[in-house]
Design a protein around this motif. Structure first.
Motif, mmCIF file in Angstrom:
data_model
loop_
_atom_site.group_PDB
_atom_site.id
_atom_site.type_symbol
_atom_site.label_atom_id
_atom_site.label_comp_id
_atom_site.label_asym_id
_atom_site.label_seq_id
_atom_site.Cartn_x
_atom_site.Cartn_y
_atom_site.Cartn_z
ATOM 1 N N ILE A 468 0.841 -1.202 0.000
ATOM 2 C CA ILE A 468 0.000 0.000 0.000
ATOM 3 C C ILE A 468 0.878 1.256 0.000
ATOM 4 C CG2 ILE A 468 -1.751 1.299 1.290
ATOM 5 C CD1 ILE A 468 -2.671 -1.387 2.490
ATOM 6 N N THR A 469 0.479 2.222 -0.820
ATOM 7 C CA THR A 469 1.141 3.529 -0.848
ATOM 8 C C THR A 469 0.129 4.601 -0.474
ATOM 9 O OG1 THR A 469 2.769 2.858 -2.492
ATOM 10 C CG2 THR A 469 2.313 5.212 -2.308
ATOM 11 N N ILE A 470 0.506 5.453 0.462
ATOM 12 C CA ILE A 470 -0.361 6.538 0.927
ATOM 13 C C ILE A 470 0.311 7.857 0.560
ATOM 14 C CG2 ILE A 470 -1.498 7.576 2.918
ATOM 15 C CD1 ILE A 470 -1.275 4.836 4.324
ATOM 16 N N PHE A 471 -0.403 8.688 -0.202
ATOM 17 C CA PHE A 471 0.202 9.945 -0.656
ATOM 18 C C PHE A 471 -0.801 11.081 -0.589
ATOM 19 C CE2 PHE A 471 -1.618 7.961 -4.421
ATOM 20 C CZ PHE A 471 -2.205 9.016 -5.106
ATOM 21 N N ASP A 472 -0.273 12.278 -0.617
ATOM 22 C CA ASP A 472 -1.104 13.490 -0.603
ATOM 23 C C ASP A 472 -1.295 13.956 -2.038
ATOM 24 O OD1 ASP A 472 -2.253 15.988 -0.373
ATOM 25 O OD2 ASP A 472 -1.033 16.596 1.343
ATOM 26 N N PRO A 473 -2.493 13.827 -2.591
ATOM 27 C CA PRO A 473 -2.697 14.220 -3.990
ATOM 28 C C PRO A 473 -2.504 15.708 -4.239
ATOM 29 C CG PRO A 473 -4.798 13.700 -2.948
ATOM 30 C CD PRO A 473 -3.729 13.313 -1.975
ATOM 31 N N ASN A 474 -2.496 16.497 -3.178
ATOM 32 C CA ASN A 474 -2.325 17.941 -3.325
ATOM 33 C C ASN A 474 -0.869 18.385 -3.322
ATOM 34 O OD1 ASN A 474 -5.170 18.594 -3.331
ATOM 35 N ND2 ASN A 474 -5.155 18.071 -1.155
ATOM 36 N N THR A 475 0.026 17.512 -2.871
ATOM 37 C CA THR A 475 1.432 17.926 -2.769
ATOM 38 C C THR A 475 2.405 16.964 -3.431
ATOM 39 O OG1 THR A 475 1.758 16.804 -0.638
ATOM 40 C CG2 THR A 475 0.960 19.084 -0.574
ATOM 41 N N VAL A 476 2.001 15.735 -3.727
ATOM 42 C CA VAL A 476 2.942 14.755 -4.261
ATOM 43 C C VAL A 476 3.599 15.288 -5.533
ATOM 44 C CG1 VAL A 476 1.144 13.526 -5.578
ATOM 45 C CG2 VAL A 476 3.249 12.334 -4.919
ATOM 46 N N LEU A 477 4.924 15.151 -5.603
ATOM 47 C CA LEU A 477 5.643 15.682 -6.764
ATOM 48 C C LEU A 477 7.082 15.171 -6.757
ATOM 49 C CD1 LEU A 477 5.151 17.667 -9.175
ATOM 50 C CD2 LEU A 477 6.236 19.426 -7.779
ATOM 51 N N ASP A 478 7.605 14.949 -7.951
ATOM 52 C CA ASP A 478 9.026 14.601 -8.081
ATOM 53 C C ASP A 478 9.876 15.838 -7.841
ATOM 54 O OD1 ASP A 478 7.818 15.524 -10.594
ATOM 55 O OD2 ASP A 478 9.823 15.285 -11.452
ATOM 56 N N GLN A 479 11.083 15.627 -7.316
ATOM 57 C CA GLN A 479 12.037 16.710 -7.091
ATOM 58 C C GLN A 479 13.299 16.532 -7.920
ATOM 59 O OE1 GLN A 479 11.277 19.402 -4.401
ATOM 60 N NE2 GLN A 479 9.517 18.514 -5.452
ATOM 61 N N SER A 480 13.543 15.316 -8.386
ATOM 62 C CA SER A 480 14.735 15.011 -9.169
ATOM 63 C C SER A 480 14.687 15.713 -10.517
ATOM 64 C CB SER A 480 14.831 13.497 -9.370
ATOM 65 O OG SER A 480 15.947 13.147 -10.139
ATOM 66 N N THR A 481 15.810 16.298 -10.917
ATOM 67 C CA THR A 481 15.883 17.012 -12.192
ATOM 68 C C THR A 481 17.088 16.515 -12.987
ATOM 69 O OG1 THR A 481 17.303 18.786 -11.370
ATOM 70 C CG2 THR A 481 14.916 19.065 -11.079
ATOM 71 N N PHE A 482 17.173 16.945 -14.243
ATOM 72 C CA PHE A 482 18.305 16.548 -15.081
ATOM 73 C C PHE A 482 19.613 17.198 -14.629
ATOM 74 C CE2 PHE A 482 14.748 15.610 -17.961
ATOM 75 C CZ PHE A 482 15.089 14.312 -18.324
ATOM 76 N N THR A 483 19.517 18.311 -13.918
ATOM 77 C CA THR A 483 20.732 18.965 -13.424
ATOM 78 C C THR A 483 21.060 18.562 -11.988
ATOM 79 O OG1 THR A 483 19.416 20.904 -12.788
ATOM 80 C CG2 THR A 483 20.498 20.953 -14.947
#
Length: 525
Positions: A468-483
């Motif tokens: 099971i995965t529990i997440f906040d649909p209002n804030t969930v977001l990737d932070q990893s970038t190409f740089t």
């Protein structure tokens, strides 16, 4: 009479036990997305051991641990359909996947499955794994075992040996066969060879996943080849990390998706998986003509002026028309063991560092030099965002990161290694509104579980494993970038693997409860 009294005491004991019974974990007040693609329902989930025991109103029940999921989405654990698990023994917690919410990862893609297959899986059983893993048997691996790196058609005896290897891999728990027809030595194989081996996997209820022979100018022909393999081998096919590479092919997803729809209308079982980025990742050698890479002779061939000129022409063509994207700045280095300062830099940066004119011709020279030095991991920014979104919306597209297990400060990986699933949820669902949340979750969970034939996983149902995965649909977001790739996502406070909390408040708990899952050895308890 004495036995009767004992029976009554036994019933009373059971009754008391039932009244005192508590759950190990109760997830309260969450929006439950069950993985089917249906709208969420508000409710609670009760877990005992590694299973979901009850879904409903559990407000009067007790538990060892209660998770308040008010305002949060409660989903099946995400299933990564395409993962490079090669570093798993060095990174058994698989933190870069676990913190994304992934609870199962399928390894052995692109024709590169482990070998010997069964003994490798057996060895993994002794590791404390953070997530569940399964594997495909790799065509390239098997061909290399039997035929080395030779560019030739297998003899009858060699083909039989490869068939026996596929069969043993399937018997030992493989979920199917993977091919990497763009890579060595798979690129040397003819269609008949791939069909023969895929038939063996199909007879064992396996699937066929393919890094297509071409994803650039030859894309349409490569999709057609995969469809033929499905028809002739009678096997479900997944066009893995489906994409259209190179500026000249931008927009081609409309044609490839139409081909998939037409094949399905004829009764063929064709699906796709995809990562949510407009850049791919593979070795620098993908820019080099495959004939030049046969055997161990590349270094000798580039010493011959005529051969080198031909090799260089092929590289220039691929920079202009294929993964190079017609721009040296689109070719970015991720792992360079022999020149670490190149990691994160582009081919144009390297030319400037060497004091060379940033021309395609000079770029081709450095590609040759890079391969002679041992190669590089390379990110190619050569895809169109419109194709990414078009493929993503197709109902038969699942999600696979194509990421390699990563840890901070180790190289300069593609951001998909850390961000694939939260990027779908945050960027494409919440911000761009490409699809509803329940549809995205279905693509990450139930749809993939059904494709793989995973028993009791991929859905939130009573009796199913508590992944099971529990997440906040209002804030969930990737932070990893190409740089700056080594960044974990936000908005995923809890991940539960086989009934144990592996991530709590966004951090690892230290509990490793993953399992090695074998396709033909799964049991319903």
């Amino acid at each position: 009479m004495k036995n009767y009294h004992w029976f009554l005491l036994f019933l009373i004991f059971l009754s008391c036990q039932e009244k005192d019974k508590s759950f190990d974990i109760i997830i309260q007040n969450g929006s439950i997305y069950d993985g089917t693609g249906e709208n969420p329902v508000q409710g609670d989930i009760g877990i005992i051991g590694d299973r979901i025991i009850k879904i409903g109103d559990l407000s009067s029940e007790e538990a060892v641990e209660i998770i308040n999921a008010e305002g949060l989405a409660v989903s099946p654990g995400f299933i990564d359909m395409h993962t490079h698990l090669e570093p798993l023994m060095q990174l058994p917690m698989a933190e870069s996947l676990l913190k994304q919410g992934a609870t199962f990862a399928l390894g052995g893609p692109d024709g590169g499955g482990p070998w010997p297959f069964g003994s490798y899986l057996d060895s993994l059983d002794s590791f404390d794994l953070g997530i569940n893993v399964g594997y495909l048997v790799g065509h390239n691996t098997i061909r290399r075992q039997v035929m080395g790196m030779e560019d030739k058609k297998p003899s009858e005896e060699e083909l039989k040996q490869m068939e026996s290897f596929v069969e043993s891999g399937m018997n030992e728990g493989a979920f199917g066969i993977s091919t990497g027809l763009k890579y060595l030595p798979g690129t040397f194989s003819e269609l008949s060879e791939v069909i023969a081996l895929s038939k063996i996997a199909g007879e064992k209820d396996g699937i066929y996943t393919s890094h297509l022979r071409e994803e650039g100018l030859g894309l349409l022909g490569a999709v057609e080849e995969a469809i033929i393999i499905s028809r002739e081998a009678k096997i479900p096919v997944v066009l893995t990390h489906h994409k259209a590479i190179g500026v000249k092919m931008w927009g081609a997803s409309g044609k490839t998706l139409a081909m998939v729809d037409s094949a399905r209308a004829l009764g063929l079982d064709i699906m796709m998986d995809q990562y949510p980025y407009a850049a791919s990742h593979t070795g620098i050698s993908v820019l080099i003509p495959s004939w030049a890479m046969e055997g161990e002779g590349f270094a000798e061939r580039v010493k011959d002026k005529a051969l080198k000129d031909s090799i260089k022409s092929g590289i220039i063509f691929n920079i202009l028309n294929d993964r190079g994207g017609n721009d040296l700045r689109r070719i970015q280095f991720s792992r360079v063991a022999w020149k670490k300062e190149l990691e994160g830099k582009t081919l144009q940066d390297w030319l400037e560092m060497e004091g060379l004119e940033p021309s395609i011709e000079n770029g081709a020279e450095l590609v040759i030099q890079a391969q002679l030095n041992g190669g590089t991991g390379t990110i190619y920014h050569a895809m169109d965002e419109g194709d990414v979104e078009n493929i993503m919306k197709h109902p038969m597209t699942m999600i696979g990161s194509d990421g390699r297990l990563s840890s901070p400060a180790d190289g300069h990986p593609h951001p998909r290694a850390y961000g694939t699933f939260p990027r779908i949820l945050g960027y494409y669902v919440r911000e761009k509104k490409i699809m509803p949340l329940e549809t995205a979750i279905h693509k990450m969970t139930g749809l993939s579980a059904e494709r793989l034939g995973l028993k009791d996983r991929g859905f939130l149902k009573e009796g199913y494993y508590a992944d099971i995965t529990i997440f906040d649909p209002n804030t969930v977001l990737d932070q990893s970038t190409f740089t700056d790739p080594h960044q974990y996502p936000i908005g995923i406070p809890y991940v539960i693997v086989n009934g144990k909390i592996a991530v709590k408040n966004g951090e690892l708990t230290g509990i490793s409860n993953g399992k090695v899952i074998r396709k033909n050895k799964q049991k319903r308890d």
